[in-house]
Design a protein around this motif. Structure first.
Motif, PDB file in Angstrom:
ATOM      1  N   HIS A 122       0.813  -1.223   0.000  1.00 45.13           N
ATOM      2  CA  HIS A 122       0.000   0.000   0.000  1.00 45.13           C
ATOM      3  C   HIS A 122       0.841   1.265   0.000  1.00 45.13           C
ATOM      4  O   HIS A 122       0.307   2.367  -0.117  1.00 45.13           O
ATOM      5  CB  HIS A 122      -0.912   0.007   1.240  1.00 45.13           C
ATOM      6  N   HIS A 176      -2.370 -12.032  -1.075  1.00 41.53           N
ATOM      7  CA  HIS A 176      -2.633 -11.605   0.300  1.00 41.53           C
ATOM      8  C   HIS A 176      -3.438 -12.686   0.991  1.00 41.53           C
ATOM      9  O   HIS A 176      -4.339 -13.279   0.381  1.00 41.53           O
ATOM     10  CB  HIS A 176      -3.402 -10.282   0.332  1.00 41.53           C
ATOM     11  N   LEU A 177      -3.126 -12.916   2.251  1.00 38.69           N
ATOM     12  CA  LEU A 177      -3.909 -13.877   3.023  1.00 38.69           C
ATOM     13  C   LEU A 177      -5.299 -13.338   3.289  1.00 38.69           C
ATOM     14  O   LEU A 177      -6.296 -14.055   3.178  1.00 38.69           O
ATOM     15  CB  LEU A 177      -3.212 -14.160   4.355  1.00 38.69           C
ATOM     16  N   SER A 178      -5.361 -12.078   3.671  1.00 39.79           N
ATOM     17  CA  SER A 178      -6.654 -11.486   4.027  1.00 39.79           C
ATOM     18  C   SER A 178      -7.322 -10.901   2.775  1.00 39.79           C
ATOM     19  O   SER A 178      -6.662 -10.667   1.751  1.00 39.79           O
ATOM     20  CB  SER A 178      -6.453 -10.400   5.087  1.00 39.79           C
TER      21      SER A 178
HETATM   22  C1  DQA Z   1      -1.327  -8.725   3.902  1.00 42.42           C
HETATM   23  C2  DQA Z   1      -2.304  -7.538   3.941  1.00 42.42           C
HETATM   24  C3  DQA Z   1      -1.566  -6.240   4.225  1.00 42.42           C
HETATM   25  O1  DQA Z   1      -2.462  -5.157   4.248  1.00 42.42           O
HETATM   26  C4  DQA Z   1      -0.871  -6.337   5.574  1.00 42.42           C
HETATM   27  O2  DQA Z   1      -0.136  -5.164   5.826  1.00 42.42           O
HETATM   28  C5  DQA Z   1      -0.025  -7.544   5.705  1.00 42.42           C
HETATM   29  C6  DQA Z   1      -0.524  -8.811   5.182  1.00 42.42           C
HETATM   30  C7  DQA Z   1      -2.071 -10.053   3.734  1.00 42.42           C
HETATM   31  O3  DQA Z   1      -1.427 -11.016   3.388  1.00 42.42           O
HETATM   32  O4  DQA Z   1      -3.284 -10.127   3.964  1.00 42.42           O
HETATM   33  O5  DQA Z   1       1.049  -7.504   6.289  1.00 42.42           O
HETATM   34  O6  DQA Z   1      -0.461  -8.566   2.807  1.00 42.42           O
END
Ligand code: DQA
Length: 148
Positions: free
Chosen positions: A77, A97-99
């Motif tokens: 970001h 991204h995991l989330s």
């Molecule tokens: C992430 C999502 C990002 O916003 C966060 O800063 C992370 C993990 C994810 O894998 O969901 O560190 O990349």
């Protein structure tokens, strides 16, 4: 087909970090499962909490490897430098991204990297990495004209 998985800041804490969002399993624990699931891919992984090290790694493999799976963590970001690196290398990058970023705070909705990536997988926990690798595997028969 050589594929490098790059994990950015705080992802070394997977399994212990905010388990309600990122799950209870470490990446080191999951990685052998990926290796067995994709015997046709030569997988390696790299993690760093430092933006410069992530840049150096992208430069190092970005003209030789066949694919990169990149979870840049919060740098997704904020880092124009990482976005420039992804734009500047020849190896295709899949952002993971995991989330589910779309379901999180507004600041996480914007990825500076996304426009330079082949695609993005977000929201499936560690399975996001598996889905990204499926895409690379599906490219294998079409490797004529692949960017490396
Ligand atoms: C992430 C999502 C990002 O916003 C966060 O800063 C992370 C993990 C994810 O894998 O969901 O560190 O990349």
């Amino acid at each position: 087909m050589d594929i490098l998985i790059i994990n950015g800041p705080n992802l070394n804490l997977l399994g212990r970090r905010e388990p309600g969002i990122y799950g209870t399993r470490s990446f080191e624990d999951f990685f052998p499962e990926l290796e067995s699931a994709f015997p046709g891919l030569t997988l390696s992984m790299f993690q760093s909490n430092h933006e410069g090290e992530l840049l150096d790694k992208l430069h190092e493999v970005g003209f030789t490897h066949h694919g990169i799976v990149l979870n840049a963590g919060a740098y997704t970001h904020t880092s124009l430098a990482l976005a420039d690196a992804v734009a500047g290398i020849a190896t295709p990058v899949v952002e993971v991204h995991l989330s589910n970023l779309a379901a999180r705070e507004e600041i996480r909705h914007k990825s500076l990297l996304g426009r330079h990536c082949a695609g993005c997988v977000s929201g499936f926990g560690l399975e996001s990495y598996r889905l990204a690798l499926h895409w690379f595997q599906a490219q294998q028969p079409k490797r004529v004209g692949f960017r490396v």
